[in-house]
Design a protein around this motif. Structure first.
Motif, short mmCIF file in Angstrom:
data_model
loop_
_atom_site.label_atom_id
_atom_site.label_comp_id
_atom_site.label_asym_id
_atom_site.label_seq_id
_atom_site.Cartn_x
_atom_site.Cartn_y
_atom_site.Cartn_z
N TYR A 1 5.69 -1.20 2.01
CA TYR A 1 5.35 -2.60 2.18
C TYR A 1 4.28 -2.70 3.25
CZ TYR A 1 6.62 -7.61 2.28
OH TYR A 1 6.64 -8.98 2.17
N LEU A 2 3.13 -3.33 2.94
CA LEU A 2 2.06 -3.50 3.91
C LEU A 2 1.72 -4.98 4.06
CD1 LEU A 2 -0.58 -0.67 3.23
CD2 LEU A 2 0.50 -1.22 5.41
N VAL A 3 1.57 -5.43 5.32
CA VAL A 3 1.23 -6.81 5.59
C VAL A 3 -0.28 -6.90 5.85
CG1 VAL A 3 1.57 -8.76 7.14
CG2 VAL A 3 3.51 -7.28 6.54
N LYS A 4 -0.94 -7.82 5.15
CA LYS A 4 -2.37 -8.05 5.35
C LYS A 4 -2.60 -8.81 6.65
CE LYS A 4 -2.92 -8.81 0.35
NZ LYS A 4 -3.35 -9.80 -0.67
N PRO A 5 -3.70 -8.56 7.36
CA PRO A 5 -4.69 -7.50 7.08
C PRO A 5 -4.18 -6.16 7.58
CG PRO A 5 -5.33 -8.71 9.05
CD PRO A 5 -4.09 -9.39 8.51
N PHE A 6 -4.57 -5.10 6.92
CA PHE A 6 -4.15 -3.76 7.32
C PHE A 6 -5.37 -2.86 7.39
CE2 PHE A 6 -3.37 -4.47 2.79
CZ PHE A 6 -4.22 -3.52 2.23
N ASP A 7 -5.23 -1.81 8.17
CA ASP A 7 -6.31 -0.84 8.34
C ASP A 7 -6.35 0.11 7.15
OD1 ASP A 7 -8.28 0.40 10.44
OD2 ASP A 7 -7.13 2.07 9.63
N SER A 8 -7.54 0.50 6.75
CA SER A 8 -7.68 1.40 5.60
C SER A 8 -6.97 2.73 5.84
CB SER A 8 -9.15 1.64 5.28
OG SER A 8 -9.82 2.22 6.38
N LYS A 9 -6.95 3.20 7.10
CA LYS A 9 -6.29 4.47 7.39
C LYS A 9 -4.78 4.36 7.17
CE LYS A 9 -9.66 6.23 10.72
NZ LYS A 9 -9.89 6.68 12.12
N GLU A 10 -4.21 3.20 7.53
CA GLU A 10 -2.78 3.00 7.31
C GLU A 10 -2.45 2.99 5.82
OE1 GLU A 10 0.94 0.07 8.55
OE2 GLU A 10 -1.12 -0.60 8.88
N LEU A 11 -3.30 2.32 5.04
CA LEU A 11 -3.10 2.30 3.59
C LEU A 11 -3.12 3.72 3.03
CD1 LEU A 11 -2.97 0.91 0.78
CD2 LEU A 11 -5.48 0.82 0.85
N MET A 12 -4.12 4.51 3.42
CA MET A 12 -4.24 5.85 2.86
C MET A 12 -3.09 6.75 3.32
SD MET A 12 -6.61 5.13 0.99
CE MET A 12 -6.22 6.65 0.15
N TYR A 13 -2.64 6.56 4.56
CA TYR A 13 -1.50 7.35 5.02
C TYR A 13 -0.27 7.09 4.15
CZ TYR A 13 2.61 8.58 7.75
OH TYR A 13 3.82 9.08 8.13
N ARG A 14 -0.03 5.82 3.87
CA ARG A 14 1.15 5.47 3.09
C ARG A 14 1.01 5.93 1.63
NH1 ARG A 14 4.48 1.36 5.63
NH2 ARG A 14 3.67 0.94 7.71
N VAL A 15 -0.20 5.82 1.08
CA VAL A 15 -0.43 6.31 -0.28
C VAL A 15 -0.14 7.81 -0.36
CG1 VAL A 15 -2.25 6.83 -1.97
CG2 VAL A 15 -2.07 4.53 -0.99
N LYS A 16 -0.69 8.57 0.57
CA LYS A 16 -0.50 10.02 0.55
C LYS A 16 0.96 10.40 0.76
CE LYS A 16 -5.19 10.95 2.14
NZ LYS A 16 -6.06 11.40 3.26
N ALA A 17 1.65 9.68 1.65
CA ALA A 17 3.05 9.98 1.92
C ALA A 17 3.91 9.76 0.68
CB ALA A 17 3.56 9.11 3.07
N ILE A 18 3.67 8.67 -0.03
CA ILE A 18 4.47 8.38 -1.22
C ILE A 18 4.15 9.36 -2.35
CG2 ILE A 18 4.85 6.70 -3.08
CD1 ILE A 18 4.68 4.53 -0.94
N LEU A 19 2.88 9.70 -2.52
CA LEU A 19 2.53 10.66 -3.56
C LEU A 19 3.14 12.02 -3.27
CD1 LEU A 19 -1.20 9.70 -4.22
CD2 LEU A 19 0.74 9.37 -5.77
N ARG A 20 3.19 12.42 -1.99
CA ARG A 20 3.85 13.68 -1.65
C ARG A 20 5.33 13.61 -1.94
NH1 ARG A 20 0.55 13.60 3.06
NH2 ARG A 20 2.31 12.85 4.29
N ARG A 21 5.93 12.45 -1.64
CA ARG A 21 7.36 12.29 -1.87
C ARG A 21 7.71 12.41 -3.36
NH1 ARG A 21 9.72 6.69 -0.15
NH2 ARG A 21 8.18 7.04 1.49
N TYR A 22 6.81 11.93 -4.21
CA TYR A 22 7.06 11.97 -5.65
C TYR A 22 6.46 13.19 -6.31
CZ TYR A 22 9.10 7.33 -5.91
OH TYR A 22 9.95 6.26 -5.78
N ASP A 23 5.96 14.13 -5.51
CA ASP A 23 5.38 15.35 -6.07
C ASP A 23 6.51 16.28 -6.50
OD1 ASP A 23 3.76 17.49 -6.72
OD2 ASP A 23 3.67 18.22 -4.66
N HIS A 24 6.76 16.35 -7.80
CA HIS A 24 7.82 17.23 -8.29
C HIS A 24 7.31 17.97 -9.52
CE1 HIS A 24 8.50 14.32 -11.50
NE2 HIS A 24 8.52 13.39 -10.57
N PRO A 25 7.88 19.09 -9.86
CA PRO A 25 7.41 19.87 -11.00
C PRO A 25 7.50 19.08 -12.29
CG PRO A 25 8.99 21.11 -9.66
CD PRO A 25 9.04 19.70 -9.18
N VAL A 26 6.53 19.33 -13.18
CA VAL A 26 6.56 18.65 -14.46
C VAL A 26 7.56 19.29 -15.41
CG1 VAL A 26 4.20 17.86 -14.26
CG2 VAL A 26 4.63 20.07 -15.29
#
Length: 225
Positions: free
Chosen positions: A99-124
């Protein structure tokens, strides 16, 4: 491998900002100006993550999140201009991952995107095998010559994470982020306790597979060929 992200916002300036930052970071982006348009996009393209504005006419962000989680099993980051705790609660109850509250910094957005993608990184694959151990992602069973073992979900996720990167040392911080999430309030002792329980199970169930402690760093999983 290309990562596709669905960005949904009826504010075209915000949509352009989010999309531009994602593309600068190497992601492919599908843009949608409404919840209805987002669902149309998903009929023709498989995406890995959705970033969704809360306040939209028609299908709002909460309802879209419920659909994305239930029908598409997609992780979702919600964006909102309001700080109300009730909105955060509604978002998480709808199934959002962050959950992100506007306005937000682009670095914070990218940190959260990368963290969630890593969390969902599982073998196919449906299964992973290391030594005599087979991990089944469909049934959540662990199998060996001893039979079938059912273990608590967090232990299963930890074992699967270690098995997905055999002989590679994973830090405790990484394990916490992947298994418990970036907002977890506990500490490294939680990981240590779960690892201890897993070791005890493997000693009896698959003695050729071992969780090795790398002092000051973390853990790795090793199994005999």
């Amino acid at each position: 491998m290309t990562t596709w992200i669905l960005a949904v916002d009826d504010d075209l300036h915000m949509l352009n900002f989010v999309s531009t930052e994602l593309r600068h970071s190497g992601y492919e982006v599908i843009e949608a100006g409404s919840g209805e348009q987002a669902l149309v996009c998903l009929n023709s393209k498989k995406v890995d993550l959705a970033i969704v504005d809360v306040m939209m006419p028609g299908i709002d962000g909460f309802e879209l999140t419920r659909i994305l989680r239930k029908d598409y099993d997609l992780p979702v980051i919600l964006l909102t201009a309001r700080h109300h705790i009730e909105d955060k609660e509604r978002g998480f109850l709808a199934g959002s991952d962050d959950y992100l509250v506007k306005p937000f910094d682009s670095k914070e957005l990218m940190y959260r995107v990368k963290a969630i993608l890593r969390r969902y990184d599982h073998p196919v694959e449906d299964t992973l095998t290391i030594g005599s151990l087979t991990i089944d992602f469909k049934s959540y069973e662990v199998r060996s010559d001893q039979g079938i073992l059912l273990i608590p979900l967090k232990e299963f996720e930890l074992l699967a994470l270690l098995a997905s990167k055999p002989r590679q040392v994973l830090s405790r911080d990484l394990m916490i982020e992947r298994i418990w999430g970036i907002d977890f309030q506990g500490d490294e002792q939680t990981v240590n306790v779960h690892i201890k329980r897993l070791r005890q199970r493997l000693e009896r169930f698959a003695p050729d597979v071992q969780i090795i402690t790398v002092r000051g760093v973390g853990y790795k999983l090793e199994g005999n060929p």
